[in-house]
Design an enzyme around this catalytic site. Structure first.
Site, PDB file in Angstrom:
ATOM      1  CG  HIS A 351       6.699  -3.488  -1.293  1.00  0.00           C
ATOM      2  ND1 HIS A 351       6.216  -3.428   0.117  1.00  0.00           N
ATOM      3  CD2 HIS A 351       5.785  -4.014  -1.999  1.00  0.00           C
ATOM      4  CE1 HIS A 351       5.006  -3.939  -0.525  1.00  0.00           C
ATOM      5  NE2 HIS A 351       4.592  -4.504  -1.132  1.00  0.00           N
ATOM      6  CB  ALA A 352       9.289  -8.982  -1.308  1.00  0.00           C
ATOM      7  CG  HIS A 381       3.018 -13.499  -1.401  1.00  0.00           C
ATOM      8  ND1 HIS A 381       1.304 -13.833  -0.709  1.00  0.00           N
ATOM      9  CD2 HIS A 381       2.887 -11.935  -1.449  1.00  0.00           C
ATOM     10  CE1 HIS A 381       0.475 -12.849  -1.911  1.00  0.00           C
ATOM     11  NE2 HIS A 381       1.759 -11.640  -1.913  1.00  0.00           N
ATOM     12  CD  GLU A 382       6.043 -11.159  -3.196  1.00  0.00           C
ATOM     13  OE1 GLU A 382       5.842 -11.042  -4.481  1.00  0.00           O
ATOM     14  OE2 GLU A 382       5.174 -10.577  -3.020  1.00  0.00           O
ATOM     15  CG  HIS A 385       1.639 -12.136  -7.179  1.00  0.00           C
ATOM     16  ND1 HIS A 385       0.484 -12.085  -7.297  1.00  0.00           N
ATOM     17  CD2 HIS A 385       2.676 -12.068  -5.387  1.00  0.00           C
ATOM     18  CE1 HIS A 385       0.241 -11.845  -6.241  1.00  0.00           C
ATOM     19  NE2 HIS A 385       1.270 -11.367  -4.980  1.00  0.00           N
ATOM     20  CD  GLU A 409      -1.602  -9.653  -3.670  1.00  0.00           C
ATOM     21  OE1 GLU A 409      -0.822 -10.044  -2.729  1.00  0.00           O
ATOM     22  OE2 GLU A 409      -1.180  -8.641  -4.544  1.00  0.00           O
ATOM     23  CG  HIS A 511       0.192  -1.895  -0.703  1.00  0.00           C
ATOM     24  ND1 HIS A 511       1.196  -2.010  -0.008  1.00  0.00           N
ATOM     25  CD2 HIS A 511       0.713  -2.632  -1.465  1.00  0.00           C
ATOM     26  CE1 HIS A 511       1.501  -2.788   0.532  1.00  0.00           C
ATOM     27  NE2 HIS A 511       0.934  -3.799  -1.152  1.00  0.00           N
ATOM     28  CE1 TYR A 521      -1.369  -7.675  -0.841  1.00  0.00           C
ATOM     29  CE2 TYR A 521      -2.073  -5.114  -1.069  1.00  0.00           C
ATOM     30  CZ  TYR A 521      -0.439  -6.794  -1.404  1.00  0.00           C
ATOM     31  OH  TYR A 521      -0.065  -6.015  -2.036  1.00  0.00           O
TER      32      TYR A 521
END
Length: 651
Positions: A351-352, A381-382, A385, A409, A511, A521
């Protein structure tokens, strides 16, 4: 192996500082510390020690997540107890201060440390039990496989990534999808049920030990508002008409593909037909959904593969987007230590995720990257973060977080709204032909809606279910039934076969298996459009919002950087105001972005006489393998079908 409770030098010094300082305070009547100097000294020492201990905890979590072995699990679990003991001491020390007596800035810092999680529990055995349950769930999810055949030499067991994910995203075979969908839930859902029931009991103890009514209240407190549920419901109701029109359009396309036996034009959609293991993103259906086939393709997957892109190249392209805005490049430690491809020699948590090791210098991403457009966007997206982590690294430890979880997020996704535009993809050489006309725009917006609009009810309902579980409204004997009741109510989907309380489908989602709150999210999918609108404005974008690309805009970079640097030092409405000039969540920017598609969907659905919604809520598709399908039977059918398909292709 049980961890010995030994106080480290840092902890001894921390307690020593407090003891010396409090000698000057009269405690005979149970008075709390109100001296500002003492509070600041405590926070200074806490900041020093927690970075050391938190970094070590993150490192052991990383080692286990990137190499799942019993030894690494034991090392992580052992240190987790020591780390929990440290937080127990922090909680005891915090209780010595009269937090409300301090200036707002100090009150905020000390207040952030009041919640200490499982460290508030008095019973060490319960802490060990909880840690074991969480790690068991993580291991089950990360190592889960679905075996297609048990007779050698045809035995093949498929993990979620990449194999089952590939089936769900690329297959149009009803039985193929049925098998993968059911198999994953049998593999990781059912076995997690009993431990989840016990986990909820312990989470209730943790919440109460920290002076909260339940764990749902704990999660909602991260937003620093009293009416988060009402705000989320208002947003959902604002967006529901768009989703229902989109749902009706997709249902018609699936009806044409699978026929009236498996798709009811007045009912919910079978969950396994939507191109995703959890029906949360429908982008894999783009070939079925395009309003105007034949226009330039929006999906760059084929180009990424034909140009022989590697995972590293995709990450480098993402970094270049960030630096083009004047934002920070990834550090050398990032490139040295991140895991961006799935190793072949060991099991990992695929999971990323983006990791902040808490020491203001070590930032990493863990991802089993596949070469496709979805992963290209996920990288941004990552990396969003990670950019946030680096921007607020100067803040005290307690403020190293997003303004609220939804902000964290939203950052990468906000930038990805520019990255995904045909204009940008063409500019970086990943889209061969740029067409900017109404038909091309509608194709693009349909592609984006399959990700953004399809997700909204799923993002909303996940924590609707858990909040009700945590407050006792949903009891264990109703777990699965209430899960599907919510999924039908909000998403308009149904399982492909009958589900019972012997099943536990919620745990098939990362999750839920890992106790990660999900309302973040839903909120992020709304506020990213608020952010995008603001960034486009300062970039002097004059076209429609969905065509805006902020690439190379230093003005946009400065604006988003100013907000990220705040971390959690101010309440989120203040951060929102810096970024957008607004102080509330607002879906109007999202509605503006998709307005051309909304207008088109309404006309198209009216032309086709579509039923908006799913009034036949009790409808379910027939089980192709009978009331009690057998995995071996389904596998046999799939194997024969696959052979026939290969034969026909060769002919």
């Amino acid at each position: 192996m049980a961890a010995t409770k030994v106080m480290t030098c840092g902890q001894v010094f921390l307690v020593f500082v407090l003891l010396v300082l409090t000698q000057t305070i009269s405690r005979s009547n149970g008075e709390l510390i109100t001296d500002e100097v003492q509070a600041r000294l405590f926070l200074q020492e806490f900041d020093r020690v927690v970075q050391i201990k938190g970094s070590r905890m993150a490192e052991l979590n990383w080692i286990y997540s990137t190499n799942i072995t019993d030894y690494n699990r034991e090392m992580m679990t052992e240190y987790k107890l020591e780390y929990t003991d440290y937080w127990t001491e922090v909680g005891q020390n915090i209780s010595m201060f009269n937090i409300s007596a301090y200036p707002p800035e100090l009150e905020r810092k000390l207040g952030f440390l009041k919640y200490i999680g499982s460290a508030a529990l008095k019973d060490n055995e319960t802490i060990v039990e909880y840690n074991t349950i969480v790690t068991d769930a993580q291991t089950l999810y990360s190592t889960g496989e679905v075996c297609t055949w048990k007779n050698k030499p045809l035995e093949t067991c498929l993990p979620l990534d990449p194999d089952l994910t590939d089936i769900m995203t690329t297959s149009r075979n009803y039985y193929d999808l049925y098998w993968a969908w059911k198999g994953w839930r049998d593999a990781v859902g059912k076995p997690a049920r009993q431990e989840f029931i016990r986990r909820v009991e312990i989470l209730q103890e943790i919440a109460e030990a920290n002076d909260y009514d339940d764990m749902g209240a704990v999660w909602r407190s991260n937003y620093e508002v009293d009416n988060l549920e009402e705000q989320a419901e208002k947003l959902y109701n604002q967006l529901r008409p768009l989703y229902e029109n989109f749902h009706a359009y997709v249902r018609r396309k699936l009806y044409k593909r699978y026929g009236k036996t498996y798709v009811n034009l007045r009912g919910p959609i079978p969950a396994h037909l939507l191109g995703n293991m959890w029906s949360q993103s429908w982008g894999s259906l783009n070939d079925l959904l395009e309003p105007y086939p034949g226009k330039a393709a929006v999906d760059i997957t084929d180009n990424l593969k034909s140009k022989n892109y590697t995972a590293l190249q995709m990450f480098e392209v993402a970094e270049e987007f960030f630096t083009s805005l004047g934002l920070l490049p990834m550090t050398q430690e990032f490139w040295n230590h991140s895991m961006i491809e799935k190793p072949e020699d060991r099991e990992v948590v695929c999971h990323a995720s983006a990791w902040d090791f808490g020491n203001a210098k070590d930032f990493r991403i863990k991802m089993c990257t596949d070469i496709n457009m979805k992963e290209f966007v996920t990288i941004h997206h990552e990396m969003g973060h990670t950019q946030y982590h680096m921007q607020y690294k100067h803040q005290p430890w307690v403020y190293r977080g997003g303004a609220n979880p939804g902000f964290h997020e939203a950052i990468g996704d906000t930038l990805a709204l520019s990255v995904a535009t045909p204009k940008h993809l063409h500019a970086i050489g990943l889209l061969d032909e740029l067409q900017e006309d109404d038909e091309s725009d509608l194709n693009f917006l349909m592609f984006m809606a399959a990700d953004k609009i399809a997700f909204l009810p799923f993002g909303y309902l996940m924590d609707q279910w858990r909040w009700a579980v945590f407050n006792g409204t949903i009891t264990p004997d109703q777990y699965n039934a209430k899960w599907w009741e919510l999924r039908t109510k909000y998403q308009g989907i149904v399982p492909p076969l009958k589900r019972t309380e012997a099943d536990f489908d919620p745990a098939a989602k990362f999750h839920i298996a890992n106790d990660v709150s999900y309302i973040r999210y839903f909120i992020s999918f709304v506020i990213q459009f608020q952010f995008h609108q603001s960034l486009c404005k300062v970039s002097n974008n004059t076209g429609p919002l969905h065509r805006c690309d902020i690439y190379r805009s230093k003005e946009a970079g400065n604006l988003i950087s100013d907000m990220m640097k705040m971390g959690a030092s101010e309440p989120w409405p203040d951060a929102m105001e810096v970024m957008t000039g607004q102080r509330e969540f607002d879906a109007s920017a999202l509605m503006e972005y998709f307005q051309p598609l909304t207008d088109w969907l309404i006309k198209e659905n009216k032309r086709n006489g579509e039923v908006i919604g799913w009034p036949n809520t009790q409808w379910m598709p027939p089980d192709p393998f009978g009331a009690a399908p057998h995995v071996m039977a389904s596998t046999t059918v799939l194997f024969v079908c696959a052979c026939l398909e290969l034969l026909l292709l060769r002919l």
